[in-house]
Design a protein around this motif. Structure first.
Motif, PDB file in Angstrom:
ATOM      1  N   GLU A 182       0.767  -1.302  -0.020  1.00 13.91           N
ATOM      2  CA  GLU A 182      -0.090  -0.102  -0.041  1.00 13.91           C
ATOM      3  C   GLU A 182       0.793   1.059  -0.034  1.00 13.91           C
ATOM      4  N   ALA A 183       1.991   1.318   0.750  1.00  8.73           N
ATOM      5  CA  ALA A 183       2.897   2.348   0.682  1.00  8.73           C
ATOM      6  C   ALA A 183       3.382   2.617  -0.636  1.00  8.73           C
ATOM      7  N   LYS A 184       3.938   1.498  -1.378  1.00  5.41           N
ATOM      8  CA  LYS A 184       4.320   1.808  -2.584  1.00  5.41           C
ATOM      9  C   LYS A 184       3.114   2.272  -3.823  1.00  5.41           C
ATOM     10  N   LEU A 185       2.038   1.691  -3.452  1.00  2.00           N
ATOM     11  CA  LEU A 185       1.094   2.198  -4.268  1.00  2.00           C
ATOM     12  C   LEU A 185       0.737   3.613  -3.884  1.00  2.00           C
ATOM     13  N   ALA A 186       0.696   3.932  -2.860  1.00  4.90           N
ATOM     14  CA  ALA A 186       0.542   5.364  -2.428  1.00  4.90           C
ATOM     15  C   ALA A 186       1.644   6.204  -2.897  1.00  4.90           C
ATOM     16  N   GLU A 187       2.822   5.650  -2.669  1.00  2.71           N
ATOM     17  CA  GLU A 187       3.989   6.605  -3.235  1.00  2.71           C
ATOM     18  C   GLU A 187       3.775   6.604  -4.846  1.00  2.71           C
ATOM     19  N   ALA A 234       1.919  14.090  -8.240  1.00  6.41           N
ATOM     20  CA  ALA A 234       2.807  15.071  -8.438  1.00  6.41           C
ATOM     21  C   ALA A 234       3.120  15.418 -10.036  1.00  6.41           C
ATOM     22  N   ALA A 235       3.434  14.382 -10.691  1.00  3.34           N
ATOM     23  CA  ALA A 235       3.753  14.649 -12.223  1.00  3.34           C
ATOM     24  C   ALA A 235       2.729  15.084 -12.878  1.00  3.34           C
ATOM     25  N   GLU A 236       1.443  14.831 -12.681  1.00  2.00           N
ATOM     26  CA  GLU A 236       0.388  15.570 -13.276  1.00  2.00           C
ATOM     27  C   GLU A 236       0.069  16.973 -12.896  1.00  2.00           C
TER      28      GLU A 236
END
Length: 737
Positions: free
Chosen positions: A133-138, A145-147
């Motif tokens: 979940e942390a990886k998905l959230a990151e 952030a890119a968008e």
């Protein structure tokens, strides 16, 4: 009593019940023996488990019942055995309990280990899920952030582009202002009426003299063509092929006579070059001079080769075209000066760049300085600025190509022929007549409409406008707004309703106020004085006497929470509220005039949008689009603050006036924009065609000269080339009528 009798069998049975149930004891046999009965048959011994085969258990028969005499001796032995057995049982039970406790401990330990393993497994799964979940959230955060970064970069790019665009426009405006300031130093203004008479007189003189030059050009063309056509009668003396000296002398005489008739035009060509401002007439002057030099070279070197007939007819025709151009420009200026003289309080049309909306608007404002429009008339025009670039290039190219062509043949004397031939096509007639005729036609049309334009340069500025600012008088001139009916709700009289509405609208400075005031006077109604008048979105508020008055549209009433009835379709209703109570409804009629309708349709064909700078709350973009049958989105209306900014008298102060209006309304305004669009387009097209024809003709003539193809360069071919390229320019010019 016997001891045997004294013993209680039941007590004995209970005591013996504690004996282990093994093959060594048979309780039923013992009881039978004690009671004096026959002993029961000994039970068959139970075989031991297969785990211990080496120690078989022998069956023990039940002991025989003792006699009554021996009974007292067996009692103590049974007690000892019982105690021993009980201790053994206790030890066995203790051992069994310890075994059970150890087993339970092992089970508990095993369960604890399983629980710990399960807890660790659950913890690992939870940790793994948390990491996932942390990886998905990151990842989602990174994508967001890119968008967001892309959005910010796009916004920054758009802002930078907008700022760059604005800076380019501002730089262009600054450059134009600098050029205007430099040109104004050389402009000398005179009285408009004096300038009008001078321009008219000059145009008349040029018209007469140009006709004489045209006659001379026709005579020169006849002398040039007749020797090649037997059908054309020509005296032998003037035949240039049989008597070249007299024939060439006659052509030179016609050339000199034409130059004397148009001496001012011929001299202006050299004068403008000496003053650093070469014009199109410079090429004409050099073409005439080259033709005279070619005639002289033919007389001095008759055997030089090349063509036998000089290009005198072509140079005289170019002089005629330049004179007609000057005549058309003078006549157009005379008509513009006439419009200035006839106007008492003219309005000026400006091309104003509005930084608030980043667009160029065509606006009507007062003429701040009467001399500013006269300066724009006398200012160098688009064709003059174009000539500063084209003329030096064409002149230098003609000299270079003539030198190359003449030295390629090994006969430098042919330079005059090559120079005259190249210059004869370097200034096409379409290029020479690119502005004068179109300006004259446009000025004549605008003068009939009550307007005047300064020139093609200002026309190009108006052509670049994106929106047109329209006022109330442009949309609905005087007399097109009428009061149709009054619906009284019984609180006050009709005269009071009309008087309150007239007081509010007139104090607000609306055209509607003048209409209602005139209607009140016609009906001999009561006139009031309003105070604290304030324009709001959709209406106007103020105080009349001790009452608070609100006059507005249905949208304002809904916003105020005043209940109203829906009006009929096509009606324009104004609702009068006195002290928060609806007092009456005024039905107005906004009638479109024929000229205004044509002007709005003309704006639609020109693909221009309107900006409504109106304070009348009844006029809206939707109403304009419906009344004038326009597309949706045609009109735009800013907020009240924006309207006040547009109606500021100093809104376009600092801009150069492009045109003036002597009449009010949208009709003359749109005629100016239409005339500017046609004039700028015609001049641009004529200059483009003329430039292409001139450069192409110079290259073609150079190639033929380089190939020494004199038969392909007679006077007739040069004249046909000039006339063919003038035909499209003539058609374009006629579109400005």
């Amino acid at each position: 009593m016997d001891r045997k009798d004294d013993m209680d069998l039941e007590s004995l049975k209970n005591m013996l019940s504690d004996v282990p149930d093994t093959d060594e004891f048979d309780l039923d046999s013992i009881i039978a023996e004690v009671s004096g009965q026959a002993p029961a048959k000994a039970a068959e011994p139970m075989p031991k488990a297969a785990a211990e085969p080496e120690k078989p258990v022998e069956p023990q028969p039940a002991p025989a019942a003792e006699t009554k005499a021996e009974e007292p001796q067996t009692a103590p032995r049974n007690k000892k055995d019982k105690t021993a057995k009980k201790a053994a049982e206790t030890a066995a039970a203790a051992e069994h309990e310890s075994v059970e406790e150890a087993r339970e401990a092992r089970i508990a330990a095993r369960e604890q280990k399983m629980a710990e393993r399960e807890r660790r497994t659950v913890q690992k799964i939870a940790e793994r899920q948390a990491r996932r979940e942390a990886k998905l959230a990151e990842k989602e955060a990174a994508e967001q952030a890119a968008e967001q970064q892309e959005i910010v970069e796009e916004a920054a790019a758009e802002e930078a582009s907008r700022k760059a665009s604005i800076s380019r426009k501002q730089a262009r405006a600054a450059r134009i202002a600098a050029d205007q300031a430099e040109e104004e130093e050389e402009i000398k203004l005179v009285d408009p009426e004096t300038a009008m008479h001078a321009a008219r007189r000059r145009s008349g003189i040029l018209s007469f003299r140009s006709v004489l030059v045209l006659i001379l050009a026709a005579a020169a063309a006849y002398l040039s063509f007749a020797p090649s056509f037997e059908a054309l009668p020509l005296p032998v003396v003037l035949d240039i092929l049989q008597n070249p000296t007299i024939g060439i002398g006659a052509l030179a005489a016609l050339q000199i006579l034409a130059l004397l008739i148009g001496i001012d035009v011929f001299g202006n060509g050299f004068s403008s070059l000496l003053h650093g401002r070469p014009a199109r007439g410079t090429l004409v002057s050099f073409a005439a001079l080259a033709s005279l030099l070619h005639c002289a070279s033919l007389l001095v070197f008759p055997d030089q080769g090349g063509v036998a007939v000089p290009y005198t007819a072509v140079s005289i025709l170019l002089l005629y075209a330049e004179m007609r151009e000057a005549r058309g420009r003078s006549l157009a200026q005379a008509r513009s000066y006439r419009a200035v003289c006839e106007a008492e309080q003219p309005l000026a049309v400006y091309s104003h760049y509005d930084s608030e909306i980043d667009a160029c608007n065509a606006v009507k404002c007062p003429l701040y300085d009467a001399s500013s429009f006269l300066t724009e008339i006398e200012r160098p025009d688009t064709v003059d600025r174009f000539s500063l670039i084209y003329t030096p290039i064409a002149l230098a190219l003609a000299i270079i190509l003539s030198l190359v062509a003449s030295f390629n043949c090994g006969e430098p004397v042919r330079f005059f022929w090559a120079f005259s031939a190249i210059l004869s096509v370097s200034a096409p007639i379409g290029l020479l007549c690119a502005f004068g005729a179109s300006y004259k036609n446009t000025a004549s049309r605008l003068l009939r409409s009550g307007a005047a334009i300064a020139g093609a340069r200002q026309a190009n500025l108006l052509r670049g406008t994106e929106k047109v600012m329209l006022l109330e008088n442009d949309l609905f001139p005087t007399g097109s707004i009428e009061l149709e009916a009054i619906d009284n709700l019984g609180r006050i009289t009709d005269e009071q309703i009309l008087g309150c509405a007239a007081a509010l609208t007139e104090s607000a400075g609306l055209e509607l106020g003048r209409v209602l005031t005139d209607t009140t006077k016609e009906r001999f109604g009561i006139t009031f004085t309003a105070r604290d008048v304030r324009l709001v979105e959709g209406g106007v508020t103020g105080a009349v006497g001790t009452s608070r008055i609100v006059l507005g549209t249905a949208a304002l009433m809904v916003k105020m929470g005043v209940p109203i009835e829906s009006g009929h379709k096509g009606q324009i209703n104004m609702y009068l509220v006195v002290d928060n109570a609806l007092a009456g409804v005024l039905t107005m009629r906004y009638q479109t005039t024929k000229n205004t309708y044509k002007a709005m349709r003309l704006m639609r064909r020109m693909h221009m949008n309107a900006v409504l700078a109106v304070r009348d709350f009844n006029i809206s973009p939707a109403m304009i689009e419906e009344e004038f049958d326009l597309r949706r989105g045609f009109a735009d209306q800013p907020d009240p603050a924006g309207v006040d900014r547009l109606l500021n008298p100093n809104y376009a102060k600092g801009d150069a006036p492009a045109a003036i209006l002597t009449r009010e309304g949208a009709g003359p305004f749109m005629q100016v924009l239409r005339g500017a669009d046609k004039l700028a387009g015609a001049v641009r097209s004529a200059l483009t065609l003329g430039t292409f024809a001139g450069l192409l003709g110079m290259l073609i003539v150079f190639y033929l000269l380089y190939q020494n193809a004199a038969d392909a360069l007679p006077v007739m071919n040069i004249l046909l080339y000039q006339l063919i390229w003038y035909i499209p320019v003539f058609i374009i010019t006629q579109q400005t009528r």
